[in-house]
Scaffold this motif. Structure first.
Motif, mmCIF file in Angstrom:
data_model
loop_
_atom_site.group_PDB
_atom_site.id
_atom_site.type_symbol
_atom_site.label_atom_id
_atom_site.label_comp_id
_atom_site.label_asym_id
_atom_site.label_seq_id
_atom_site.Cartn_x
_atom_site.Cartn_y
_atom_site.Cartn_z
ATOM 1 N N GLN A 96 0.841 -1.195 0.000
ATOM 2 C CA GLN A 96 0.000 0.000 0.000
ATOM 3 C C GLN A 96 0.880 1.250 0.000
ATOM 4 O OE1 GLN A 96 -3.648 0.375 0.096
ATOM 5 N NE2 GLN A 96 -2.846 2.336 -0.553
ATOM 6 N N GLY A 97 0.802 2.012 -1.094
ATOM 7 C CA GLY A 97 1.464 3.310 -1.123
ATOM 8 C C GLY A 97 0.526 4.377 -0.614
ATOM 9 N N ALA A 98 1.097 5.550 -0.345
ATOM 10 C CA ALA A 98 0.271 6.724 -0.022
ATOM 11 C C ALA A 98 -0.803 6.422 1.005
ATOM 12 C CB ALA A 98 -0.356 7.274 -1.309
ATOM 13 N N GLY A 99 -0.456 5.645 2.006
ATOM 14 C CA GLY A 99 -1.454 5.158 2.952
ATOM 15 C C GLY A 99 -2.057 6.191 3.859
ATOM 16 N N SER A 100 -1.498 7.402 3.913
ATOM 17 C CA SER A 100 -2.126 8.387 4.804
ATOM 18 C C SER A 100 -3.551 8.664 4.347
ATOM 19 C CB SER A 100 -1.302 9.671 4.905
ATOM 20 O OG SER A 100 -1.278 10.377 3.690
ATOM 21 N N ALA A 101 -3.793 8.615 3.034
ATOM 22 C CA ALA A 101 -5.153 8.829 2.522
ATOM 23 C C ALA A 101 -6.075 7.691 2.949
ATOM 24 C CB ALA A 101 -5.133 8.943 1.000
ATOM 25 N N LEU A 102 -5.554 6.490 2.868
ATOM 26 C CA LEU A 102 -6.332 5.314 3.256
ATOM 27 C C LEU A 102 -6.709 5.365 4.728
ATOM 28 C CD1 LEU A 102 -6.755 2.334 1.843
ATOM 29 C CD2 LEU A 102 -5.120 1.708 3.614
ATOM 30 N N ILE A 103 -5.725 5.698 5.555
ATOM 31 C CA ILE A 103 -5.954 5.731 7.008
ATOM 32 C C ILE A 103 -6.895 6.886 7.356
ATOM 33 C CG2 ILE A 103 -4.843 6.027 9.256
ATOM 34 C CD1 ILE A 103 -2.259 4.816 7.854
#
Lengths: 388, 388
Positions: A59-66
């Motif tokens: 998972q890249g760019a996970g700050s958006a996901l979280i």
């Protein structure tokens, strides 16, 4: 200088082999106690939501996901990555944005999910934080780095392995009392001293754990602190340091140059000295790392760390209690969560909320967090002061 | 509020398929012009050294690697990652640390090396910035995201594809004048309007490039600015916004909610309105993204972006020049470098240093950078003011 900033709340997931939870669910678990204390999403202006290695989950760019999963999808967020210092690097970046006035209240959350791959693969992924051209292809993984440091320490100061075993015994003694710990079990000196070798002279009990977990803190600017707590933990010192990439480029293997610089900067900013520190959370990715930290932080003179261990001065009722939550060794080391978890433990100790009187430290006024990345390429040291 | 902060220098590597350089060498190339201007390593207190996706190189924790290679190994550093907004997110974090007084002078360097893998693999790696559980397994890659937005825009406002082709023609017109551009060639309207489809209604010339490259800027606190330049570019507005992870959770597909919030926050902080902006660098990962940016930033009313295109108001001598360096479309889009590259272009334009009078904008007092990550999950908007 700009505004004072305090840690006003914290949360922590259970650390362990968390096959029951995804990365986003671990984050929600760490945020939930903060929410339950009344710091709902509308009170948070922005966040730093971080993990160290995208290899584990793809998972890249996970700050958006979280952000999306925990209900912060309409608030600014970013991810900071600095290997094992990801948690404290996130806090350093967030501190700046709050202190400078861009935001008043920020959530800093660190997470890692490492157990969906084998231990061998996890070790390989972690090794990718080393130089992928000039180290990794030659077999240098992190146990190898720290084994070299341990060998050098033994050679330079005549230390035997029993000192390292005693550090492991302490970590497990306290981890056994921490309900969030990954491996909460006591370990005897014999077990710790005679375990199977991982990379000589380091054995199984000299190495930290491959752990899933998350931890979170909320920081607030001075004008807003009272809305959240009457027990703020002020951030008074921040020091960061770096060392050469490859250890052969360093002047010493028995100290981490960046750690000494980070500690000096943090003490200076906080206006305190090492003797003023009442407790420390240090980066014991390996037992030798904890020993070296005693010296880099000024708790012991160079080569004198083993005396501190022998005299149990690193226990909760000793001169400088270190890692009385179990440390990376027994509590576990989910890379991106570690630095935040250390901060959370200082907050708990200051508030007198350690689960057991046999691990609660008396009257913590100044706490220190020491977080090391790679084999010392980056270090963050934070100093906290009790605000009540 | 804390200290004012200015951009005092910048550097930029050649963008392109850089098989001749490693990631660390691209970084050195971007730092070199800064060094040549006299900002040697000893004048830099700390750095943010960032790239978006470790998948491309397998290199984790690369800020240590980069710091080591460019001679900043003994200074604090960290990596920020926010997909395609990595460059501006790095700048936002660095701004905080300088404004708050932790450091006086920081290097912010963004890089990506994307061409050691095939285009298909690169697209896959980029897609991993989407939700790896609920989007990627169902085939949602970035061209698909933006194709959905383009379709919706066409349906809602009756736009034809020719508007998007005209945006591509403009980008290539200016990219052809930029010696750092990846694909510096003019493209005719017919070529741009009739190219092979990538994801309908988007064709080859609607999509940005898979590029290797690096860009860097130095920021300094107000008290220190004069040591470095008499042409400081002040950072006066910073706005960040976020949107729901999946586009089906959003209220609109013809606007990016987080971008509107980011723009409003940046304008408010800078004390300006959209009409005061003399030039903009916007995130044209796809031509439709540039069109939507015109509206999200207030340069055109909703649905009226196409009129701005028809009237060539987005050209260097128009009402609001946009991406007159070629943009992501012709200059290229090395993910982590993009936001920093945009900032560098504003600095060049303010200083009157664009390579060619046919792309130099007259009298830039206020410049704007708009940088979007994923399909809009995060956005940073910066406003800059000429300081001389």
């Amino acid at each position: 200088m700009a505004r004072k900033v305090a840690v006003v709340a914290g949360g922590h997931s259970k650390f362990g082999k968390r096959y029951d939870a995804t990365m986003r669910e671990l984050c929600a678990e760490a945020y939930k106690p903060i929410y339950d204390e009344g710091i709902s999403q509308d009170k948070i202006d922005a966040s730093v939501l971080s993990y160290a290695a995208s290899q584990f989950t793809g998972q890249g760019a996970g700050s958006a996901l979280i952000a999306d999963y925990i209900g912060l999808h309409d608030k600014p967020h970013l991810r900071v990555e600095s290997a094992c210092t990801t948690g404290t690097a996130s806090l350093r970046a967030a501190w700046g944005m709050v202190s400078a006035g861009l935001y008043d209240v920020m959530l800093v959350l660190g997470v890692e999910q490492m157990n969906r791959v084998s231990s061998a693969t996890a070790t390989e992924y972690m090794s990718q934080a080393g130089d992928m051209r000039w180290e990794y292809p030659f077999g240098i993984s992190f146990p190898a780095f720290y084994a070299l440091m341990a060998s050098r320490y033994m050679s330079e100061y005549g230390m035997e392995h029993d000192i390292l075993a005693k550090i492991a015994v302490k970590s497990h003694h306290y981890g056994a009392q921490n309900p969030k710990a990954h491996l909460p079990k006591e370990v005897s000196f014999e077990e710790a001293n005679n375990a199977i070798p991982i990379c000589r002279p380091l054995n199984l009990y000299d190495c930290s754990l491959i752990t899933d977990g998350a931890a979170a803190v909320v920081i607030a600017a001075e004008e807003r602190v009272k809305e959240f707590t009457d027990q703020p933990m002020w951030i008074t010192g921040i020091g960061a340091g770096a060392s050469s990439m490859m250890i052969q480029d360093r002047s010493t293997l028995t100290s981490i140059p960046g750690a000494k610089r980070a500690a000096q900067a943090a003490y200076k900013m906080a206006g305190v000295e090492s003797k003023d520190i009442d407790m420390a959370q240090v980066h014991d990715c390996f037992t030798i790392a904890e020993l070296i930290a005693y010296e880099d932080l000024g708790f012991a003179e160079p080569g004198k760390g083993p005396e501190l261990v022998e005299n149990k001065e690193n226990y909760h009722d000793g001169r400088i209690p270190v890692n009385v939550d179990g440390g990376l060794k027994s509590k576990g080391h989910p890379l991106g969560a570690t630095g935040v978890s250390m901060t959370y433990e200082v907050l708990k100790q200051m508030k007198g909320e350690a689960e057991n009187p046999t691990r609660q430290i008396d009257d913590v006024k100044h706490g220190l967090v020491h977080n090391v990345g790679q084999s010392g390429q980056f270090v963050n040291v934070f100093i906290y002061e009790r605000g009540w």
